[in-house]
Design a protein around this motif. Structure first.
Motif, PDB file in Angstrom:
ATOM      1  N   VAL A   1       0.840  -1.145   0.098  1.00 12.73           N
ATOM      2  CA  VAL A   1      -0.096   0.065  -0.048  1.00 12.73           C
ATOM      3  C   VAL A   1       0.779   1.427  -0.234  1.00 12.73           C
ATOM      4  N   VAL A   2       2.142   1.081  -0.156  1.00  9.63           N
ATOM      5  CA  VAL A   2       3.199   2.364   0.017  1.00  9.63           C
ATOM      6  C   VAL A   2       3.382   2.760  -1.463  1.00  9.63           C
ATOM      7  N   ASP A   3       3.078   4.118  -1.350  1.00  5.34           N
ATOM      8  CA  ASP A   3       3.359   4.859  -2.898  1.00  5.34           C
ATOM      9  C   ASP A   3       4.559   5.971  -2.498  1.00  5.34           C
ATOM     10  N   ARG A   4       5.010   6.245  -3.460  1.00  6.78           N
ATOM     11  CA  ARG A   4       6.109   7.345  -3.491  1.00  6.78           C
ATOM     12  C   ARG A   4       5.619   8.405  -4.111  1.00  6.78           C
ATOM     13  N   ARG A   5       6.064   9.835  -3.426  1.00  9.28           N
ATOM     14  CA  ARG A   5       5.574  10.960  -3.954  1.00  9.28           C
ATOM     15  C   ARG A   5       6.767  12.056  -4.103  1.00  9.28           C
ATOM     16  N   ASN A   6       7.150  12.819  -4.797  1.00  8.35           N
ATOM     17  CA  ASN A   6       8.010  13.955  -4.911  1.00  8.35           C
ATOM     18  C   ASN A   6       7.504  15.110  -5.092  1.00  8.35           C
ATOM     19  N   THR A   7       7.645  16.019  -3.962  1.00  7.99           N
ATOM     20  CA  THR A   7       6.905  17.498  -4.141  1.00  7.99           C
ATOM     21  C   THR A   7       8.225  18.393  -4.311  1.00  7.99           C
ATOM     22  N   THR A   8       7.778  19.378  -4.950  1.00  3.80           N
ATOM     23  CA  THR A   8       8.878  20.681  -4.837  1.00  3.80           C
ATOM     24  C   THR A   8       8.203  21.753  -4.390  1.00  3.80           C
ATOM     25  N   THR A   9       8.532  22.526  -3.469  1.00  5.95           N
ATOM     26  CA  THR A   9       7.995  23.874  -2.762  1.00  5.95           C
ATOM     27  C   THR A   9       8.680  24.866  -3.613  1.00  5.95           C
ATOM     28  N   VAL A  10       7.975  25.832  -4.126  1.00  2.61           N
ATOM     29  CA  VAL A  10       8.561  27.305  -4.760  1.00  2.61           C
ATOM     30  C   VAL A  10       8.025  28.340  -3.895  1.00  2.61           C
ATOM     31  N   ARG A  11       9.170  28.824  -3.372  1.00  5.02           N
ATOM     32  CA  ARG A  11       8.872  30.019  -2.416  1.00  5.02           C
ATOM     33  C   ARG A  11       8.955  31.383  -3.139  1.00  5.02           C
ATOM     34  N   HIS A  12       7.753  32.070  -3.141  1.00  3.41           N
ATOM     35  CA  HIS A  12       7.859  33.131  -3.986  1.00  3.41           C
ATOM     36  C   HIS A  12       8.017  34.488  -2.720  1.00  3.41           C
ATOM     37  N   GLU A  13       9.127  35.204  -3.044  1.00  2.00           N
ATOM     38  CA  GLU A  13       9.462  36.083  -2.013  1.00  2.00           C
ATOM     39  C   GLU A  13       9.445  37.473  -2.366  1.00  2.00           C
ATOM     40  N   TYR A  14       8.892  38.444  -1.552  1.00  2.00           N
ATOM     41  CA  TYR A  14       8.954  39.938  -1.889  1.00  2.00           C
ATOM     42  C   TYR A  14       9.844  40.446  -0.772  1.00  2.00           C
ATOM     43  N   LEU A  15      10.834  41.061  -0.948  1.00  2.00           N
ATOM     44  CA  LEU A  15      11.836  41.606  -0.129  1.00  2.00           C
ATOM     45  C   LEU A  15      11.872  43.203   0.169  1.00  2.00           C
ATOM     46  N   VAL A  16      11.613  43.618   1.236  1.00  2.00           N
ATOM     47  CA  VAL A  16      11.539  45.026   1.371  1.00  2.00           C
ATOM     48  C   VAL A  16      12.854  45.318   2.402  1.00  2.00           C
ATOM     49  N   PRO A  17      13.634  46.103   1.948  1.00  2.00           N
ATOM     50  CA  PRO A  17      14.873  46.394   2.641  1.00  2.00           C
ATOM     51  C   PRO A  17      14.645  47.180   3.981  1.00  2.00           C
ATOM     52  N   GLN A  18      15.476  46.641   5.197  1.00  2.00           N
ATOM     53  CA  GLN A  18      14.979  47.226   6.640  1.00  2.00           C
ATOM     54  C   GLN A  18      16.065  48.547   6.661  1.00  2.00           C
ATOM     55  N   PRO A  19      15.682  49.361   7.503  1.00  2.00           N
ATOM     56  CA  PRO A  19      14.505  49.815   8.069  1.00  2.00           C
ATOM     57  C   PRO A  19      13.386  49.949   6.811  1.00  2.00           C
ATOM     58  N   ALA A  20      12.225  49.753   7.173  1.00  2.00           N
ATOM     59  CA  ALA A  20      10.913  49.715   6.169  1.00  2.00           C
ATOM     60  C   ALA A  20       9.867  50.788   6.646  1.00  2.00           C
ATOM     61  N   ALA A  21       9.547  51.257   5.701  1.00  2.00           N
ATOM     62  CA  ALA A  21       8.168  52.219   6.004  1.00  2.00           C
ATOM     63  C   ALA A  21       6.940  51.189   5.908  1.00  2.00           C
ATOM     64  N   TYR A  22       6.010  51.457   6.672  1.00  2.00           N
ATOM     65  CA  TYR A  22       4.783  50.444   6.557  1.00  2.00           C
ATOM     66  C   TYR A  22       4.361  50.447   5.180  1.00  2.00           C
ATOM     67  N   GLY A  23       4.280  51.628   4.561  1.00  2.00           N
ATOM     68  CA  GLY A  23       3.557  51.484   3.282  1.00  2.00           C
ATOM     69  C   GLY A  23       4.307  50.636   2.133  1.00  2.00           C
ATOM     70  N   ASP A  24       5.540  50.440   2.525  1.00  2.00           N
ATOM     71  CA  ASP A  24       6.401  49.490   1.702  1.00  2.00           C
ATOM     72  C   ASP A  24       6.126  47.926   1.983  1.00  2.00           C
ATOM     73  N   VAL A  25       5.946  47.716   3.366  1.00  2.00           N
ATOM     74  CA  VAL A  25       5.600  46.308   3.501  1.00  2.00           C
ATOM     75  C   VAL A  25       4.112  46.064   3.130  1.00  2.00           C
ATOM     76  N   GLN A  26       3.158  47.220   3.159  1.00  2.00           N
ATOM     77  CA  GLN A  26       1.812  46.910   2.696  1.00  2.00           C
ATOM     78  C   GLN A  26       1.682  46.624   1.101  1.00  2.00           C
ATOM     79  N   GLU A  27       2.670  47.237   0.647  1.00  2.00           N
ATOM     80  CA  GLU A  27       2.643  47.072  -1.106  1.00  2.00           C
ATOM     81  C   GLU A  27       3.391  45.705  -1.276  1.00  2.00           C
TER      82      GLU A  27
END
Length: 69
Positions: free
Chosen positions: A3-29
């Motif tokens: 009953v054993v099955d094999r599965r491979n998964t790949t996770t793609v992480r989509h990142e949006y970077l805001v340099p620190q220190p950051a304004a609230y509006g930049d994080v909100q954007e």
């Protein structure tokens, strides 16, 4: 027969970077861009955990993950 099955998964992480220190509006954007792109990719962004926020030494990072099977 096994009953054993094999599965491979790949996770793609989509990142949006805001340099620190950051304004609230930049994080909100960054959150707005992430939600738009995730929604365009078919991800339901109505849940609280649809996006994540973290940081490294230099950036505030807003991200969402896409799992490919």
């Amino acid at each position: 027969m096994s009953v054993v099955d094999r599965r491979n998964t790949t996770t793609v992480r989509h990142e949006y970077l805001v340099p620190q220190p950051a304004a609230y509006g930049d994080v909100q954007e960054a959150i707005m861009f992430a939600k738009r792109d995730a929604s365009d990719a078919g991800k339901d962004t109505s849940y609280d955990d649809a996006m994540h926020v973290t940081h490294d030494d230099d950036n505030i990072i807003v991200y969402w993950e896409e799992v490919k099977r």
